[in-house]
Scaffold this motif. Structure first.
Motif, short mmCIF file in Angstrom:
data_model
loop_
_atom_site.label_atom_id
_atom_site.label_comp_id
_atom_site.label_asym_id
_atom_site.label_seq_id
_atom_site.Cartn_x
_atom_site.Cartn_y
_atom_site.Cartn_z
N HIS A 1 -175.09 -2.39 -3.77
CA HIS A 1 -175.51 -2.97 -2.49
C HIS A 1 -174.68 -2.34 -1.40
N VAL A 2 -175.32 -1.66 -0.48
CA VAL A 2 -174.60 -1.05 0.64
C VAL A 2 -175.00 -1.80 1.90
N SER A 3 -174.03 -2.34 2.61
CA SER A 3 -174.38 -3.02 3.87
C SER A 3 -173.41 -2.62 4.96
N GLY B 1 -179.52 -3.78 4.71
CA GLY B 1 -178.71 -2.83 3.95
C GLY B 1 -179.56 -2.07 2.95
N LYS B 2 -178.88 -1.36 2.06
CA LYS B 2 -179.58 -0.58 1.05
C LYS B 2 -179.24 -1.11 -0.33
N LEU B 3 -180.19 -0.95 -1.24
CA LEU B 3 -180.00 -1.35 -2.62
C LEU B 3 -180.32 -0.12 -3.45
N ILE B 4 -179.36 0.36 -4.24
CA ILE B 4 -179.59 1.56 -5.05
C ILE B 4 -179.40 1.19 -6.51
N GLU B 5 -180.44 1.42 -7.31
CA GLU B 5 -180.38 1.11 -8.74
C GLU B 5 -180.27 2.42 -9.52
N ARG C 1 -176.30 -1.57 -10.07
CA ARG C 1 -176.95 -1.88 -8.79
C ARG C 1 -175.89 -1.79 -7.71
#
Lengths: 79, 79
Positions: free
Chosen positions: A6-8, A39-43, A4
């Motif tokens: 987390h981009v902020s 922000g973005k959450l990329i799984e 996972r």
């Protein structure tokens, strides 16, 4: 292995989307809200099973594509 | 008190943005990548100090604005 990311946005970088969310929450009657940041959450699902190598791969993905290191920070969780 | 809300698409809901990220990673030469899903991360600062009441407030915010409960799930972290 699952990653996972987390981009902020970095602190200090203007976040109009977060500001809009804060204003919308206030107009819905929610009170006591300070700063709101979006922000973005990329799984990602990875076939790599070694945590160290998986982290290195995801780190490279972040630098090359997932995050803009000029204005964004990222955090990686592996599970 | 700080709240982090992770909003992600429910399993089974088509995620074209995640698919695009997966394709872009593959075209950059990354291998062994399975499903990629993109979600949202919303960070809120709350003046509420009671964790139970803060969670209830953020839960209400998710239902009313932050997430679309038809196609999205959300998770709340308080710190």
């Amino acid at each position: 292995m699952k990653a996972r990311v987390h981009v902020s946005l970095k602190p200090g970088v203007l976040d109009p989307q977060g500001k809009a969310i804060g204003n919308a929450l206030a107009s819905l009657g929610f009170t006591g809200i300070g700063a709101v940041r979006q922000g973005k959450l990329i799984e990602l699902e990875l076939s790599e099973t070694d945590p160290l190598r998986a982290r290195a791969t995801v780190e490279a993905m972040c630098k090359e594509l997932l995050a803009n290191p000029v204005i964004e920070t990222y955090a990686i969780d592996l599970s």
